[in-house]
Design a protein around this motif. Structure first.
Motif, PDB file in Angstrom:
ATOM      1  N   UNK A 294       0.811  -1.212   0.000  1.00 56.31           N
ATOM      2  CA  UNK A 294       0.000   0.000   0.000  1.00 56.31           C
ATOM      3  C   UNK A 294       0.847   1.265   0.000  1.00 56.31           C
ATOM      4  N   UNK A 295       1.864   1.312   0.839  1.00 56.85           N
ATOM      5  CA  UNK A 295       2.596   2.561   1.034  1.00 56.85           C
ATOM      6  C   UNK A 295       3.818   2.693   0.128  1.00 56.85           C
ATOM      7  N   UNK A 296       4.400   1.578  -0.273  1.00 57.00           N
ATOM      8  CA  UNK A 296       5.567   1.620  -1.155  1.00 57.00           C
ATOM      9  C   UNK A 296       5.248   1.172  -2.575  1.00 57.00           C
ATOM     10  N   UNK A 297       4.052   0.644  -2.776  1.00 55.28           N
ATOM     11  CA  UNK A 297       3.603   0.280  -4.102  1.00 55.28           C
ATOM     12  C   UNK A 297       4.278  -0.959  -4.672  1.00 55.28           C
ATOM     13  N   UNK A 298       4.052  -1.169  -5.961  1.00 55.04           N
ATOM     14  CA  UNK A 298       4.627  -2.320  -6.654  1.00 55.04           C
ATOM     15  C   UNK A 298       6.148  -2.278  -6.595  1.00 55.04           C
ATOM     16  N   UNK A 299       6.706  -1.080  -6.764  1.00 57.75           N
ATOM     17  CA  UNK A 299       8.170  -0.940  -6.743  1.00 57.75           C
ATOM     18  C   UNK A 299       8.731  -1.351  -5.392  1.00 57.75           C
ATOM     19  N   UNK A 300       8.123  -0.883  -4.315  1.00 60.84           N
ATOM     20  CA  UNK A 300       8.600  -1.234  -2.979  1.00 60.84           C
ATOM     21  C   UNK A 300       8.425  -2.704  -2.677  1.00 60.84           C
ATOM     22  N   UNK A 301       7.285  -3.269  -3.093  1.00 62.08           N
ATOM     23  CA  UNK A 301       7.036  -4.693  -2.857  1.00 62.08           C
ATOM     24  C   UNK A 301       8.051  -5.557  -3.593  1.00 62.08           C
ATOM     25  N   UNK A 302       8.317  -5.212  -4.842  1.00 62.71           N
ATOM     26  CA  UNK A 302       9.305  -5.959  -5.622  1.00 62.71           C
ATOM     27  C   UNK A 302      10.692  -5.833  -4.993  1.00 62.71           C
ATOM     28  N   UNK A 303      11.001  -4.669  -4.440  1.00 65.30           N
ATOM     29  CA  UNK A 303      12.292  -4.475  -3.773  1.00 65.30           C
ATOM     30  C   UNK A 303      12.444  -5.420  -2.592  1.00 65.30           C
ATOM     31  N   UNK A 304      11.382  -5.537  -1.787  1.00 63.82           N
ATOM     32  CA  UNK A 304      11.412  -6.454  -0.641  1.00 63.82           C
ATOM     33  C   UNK A 304      11.616  -7.888  -1.118  1.00 63.82           C
ATOM     34  N   UNK A 305      10.857  -8.294  -2.131  1.00 61.22           N
ATOM     35  CA  UNK A 305      10.975  -9.657  -2.652  1.00 61.22           C
ATOM     36  C   UNK A 305      12.367  -9.884  -3.254  1.00 61.22           C
ATOM     37  N   UNK A 306      12.896  -8.867  -3.943  1.00 59.64           N
ATOM     38  CA  UNK A 306      14.226  -8.996  -4.546  1.00 59.64           C
ATOM     39  C   UNK A 306      15.304  -9.167  -3.479  1.00 59.64           C
ATOM     40  N   UNK A 307      15.202  -8.419  -2.401  1.00 56.71           N
ATOM     41  CA  UNK A 307      16.176  -8.544  -1.308  1.00 56.71           C
ATOM     42  C   UNK A 307      16.096  -9.929  -0.665  1.00 56.71           C
ATOM     43  N   UNK A 308      14.877 -10.427  -0.495  1.00 53.94           N
ATOM     44  CA  UNK A 308      14.726 -11.790   0.024  1.00 53.94           C
ATOM     45  C   UNK A 308      15.324 -12.793  -0.958  1.00 53.94           C
ATOM     46  N   UNK A 309      15.162 -12.509  -2.256  1.00 55.51           N
ATOM     47  CA  UNK A 309      15.763 -13.364  -3.260  1.00 55.51           C
ATOM     48  C   UNK A 309      17.274 -13.382  -3.177  1.00 55.51           C
ATOM     49  N   UNK A 310      17.886 -12.228  -2.898  1.00 60.94           N
ATOM     50  CA  UNK A 310      19.336 -12.157  -2.725  1.00 60.94           C
ATOM     51  C   UNK A 310      19.776 -13.037  -1.559  1.00 60.94           C
ATOM     52  N   UNK A 311      19.043 -12.970  -0.443  1.00 60.06           N
ATOM     53  CA  UNK A 311      19.370 -13.802   0.722  1.00 60.06           C
ATOM     54  C   UNK A 311      19.327 -15.283   0.348  1.00 60.06           C
TER      55      UNK A 311
END
Length: 390
Positions: A294-311
């Motif tokens: 809601x607050x960070x949008x698609x871009x923010x959500x993808x960023x979170x998922x991408x960081x988890x992907x890096x881990x």
């Protein structure tokens, strides 16, 4: 290089930051991704709790930061130790985790949000033993599947006795967790167990038999009515959440509304109407991904998922580079645990997984979960440090 910046070879500073030191050889990409996720999580927890925190607007966020600091202290202590001690003390760690699960279903345990999963410590702090079982189970399974007498060749298959003992250890832990009841954590434990056994190299016919037995066991649990009514309703609501939008489908419906309303760039941190109005329950823990949406949008959500992907990718790389079976199974087990938990948490907020009480690793609020996750990353770092040549 150390001499170039004024650090004398052989000095304490050289041993700490010089070439070949722990600092030099640590997987900084893995650590950086975890820190970034923790920072984002702190902001999301702050946003999700600032309008109702019983302490002050930043009270829950401050408590979350304290949990992170304790988690980082655990990380620092575990990462620099020799991971091989885990093999020796795996039965002790598993025994302590089992004891915690037994205590939590005793009168010492407390019920929070319908789950008898906590031991209150006072001062507003509580311990959730089920979270501690996750790293303990990974270690004991690796220990059972690779006996001390095993030379450690990666191509060797596990013994039948080791597989049987592993299933017994996992089954006992899952049964204790289900008594709380905590279906989400049980799913994580069983998925992790299955992944580790497969990673150990069991024969394909055993894998097929295991899948069939799991399916039969699930059907038996369902048909015998062993699940709580609300747990059954959560699975049925996955098919059609709109059938009961004010009841069992409420969480799914509101989660989708919150994520969808953020569109591409979000409404801005602290400006989410769904979050401020508390339309989605447990947004600081199980549904924190909806705050990001809601607050960070698609871009923010993808960023979170991408960081988890890096881990996950860095963890998989560490598992691939391991020189012995035990460390490979521990690393692979940790990656499987975090991957499945991420899938369940994100999946339930976007309507592709049933609603279960599983936090988003490194992002959701929760002290015991933070400690378990940080310990898992520290174990990966400890294995990386001793698998990589100096």
């Amino acid at each position: 290089m150390t001499e170039a910046i004024g650090i004398r070879r052989g000095s304490f500073a050289s041993r700490v930051v010089g070439r070949g030191s722990v600092v030099w050889r640590m997987d900084w990409l893995l650590f950086g991704a975890v820190v970034a996720l923790s920072a984002i999580g702190t902001l999301l927890v702050w946003s999700a709790t600032r309008t109702w925190s019983s302490i002050e607007p930043t009270g829950m966020a401050k408590k979350h930061v304290l949990n992170l600091l304790i988690g980082l202290a655990l990380y620092s202590a575990v990462a620099v130790t020799d991971y091989r001690w885990l093999r020796t003390y795996a039965p002790v760690l598993y025994g302590i985790a089992v004891l915690g699960l037994i205590l939590v279903i005793s009168p010492m345990g407390s019920t929070i949000n319908g789950h008898h999963s906590w031991i209150l410590l006072g001062g507003g702090f509580a311990l959730q033993p089920a979270e501690l079982m996750k790293p303990a189970l990974v270690v004991i399974l690796a220990r059972l599947l690779v006996p001390v007498s095993e030379k450690g060749k990666k191509k060797d298959r596990p013994r039948a006795s080791g597989v049987a003992l592993s299933l017994a250890a996992a089954g006992g832990a899952a049964a204790l967790v289900m008594l709380q009841p905590d279906l989400g954590t049980t799913m994580v434990l069983m998925a992790t167990t299955g992944a580790i056994i497969v990673f150990a190299g069991i024969r394909k016919r055993w894998v097929v038999a295991g899948v069939l037995l799991t399916a039969l066991a699930g059907a038996a649990v369902w048909s015998m009515g062993l699940l709580k009514p609300y747990q059954v309703a959560r699975f049925t609501a996955l098919i059609d959440p709109s059938s009961d939008p004010r009841g069992v489908g409420y969480n799914s419906t509101q989660a989708l509304v919150a994520i969808g309303s953020g569109e591409v760039f979000g409404k801005g941190l602290f400006h989410g109407g769904q979050t401020t109005g508390r339309f989605v329950p447990e947004q600081h823990t199980d549904f924190i991904f909806t705050v990001a949406g809601e607050e960070l949008g698609f871009v923010g959500s993808v960023t979170v998922v991408a960081l988890l992907g890096v881990v996950l990718l860095r963890g998989a790389r560490i598992a691939r580079m391991c020189g012995d079976r035990f460390s490979a199974l521990v690393s692979g087990g940790i990656v499987a645990w975090l991957a499945f938990q991420t899938l369940v948490n994100v999946g339930m907020t976007i309507g592709i997984m049933p609603i279960t009480g599983v936090p988003l690793p490194f992002v959701s609020y929760g002290g015991t979960a933070t400690f378990a996750n940080m310990t898992a990353i520290a174990i990966l770092q400890a294995i990386h440090l001793r698998s990589r040549p100096v």
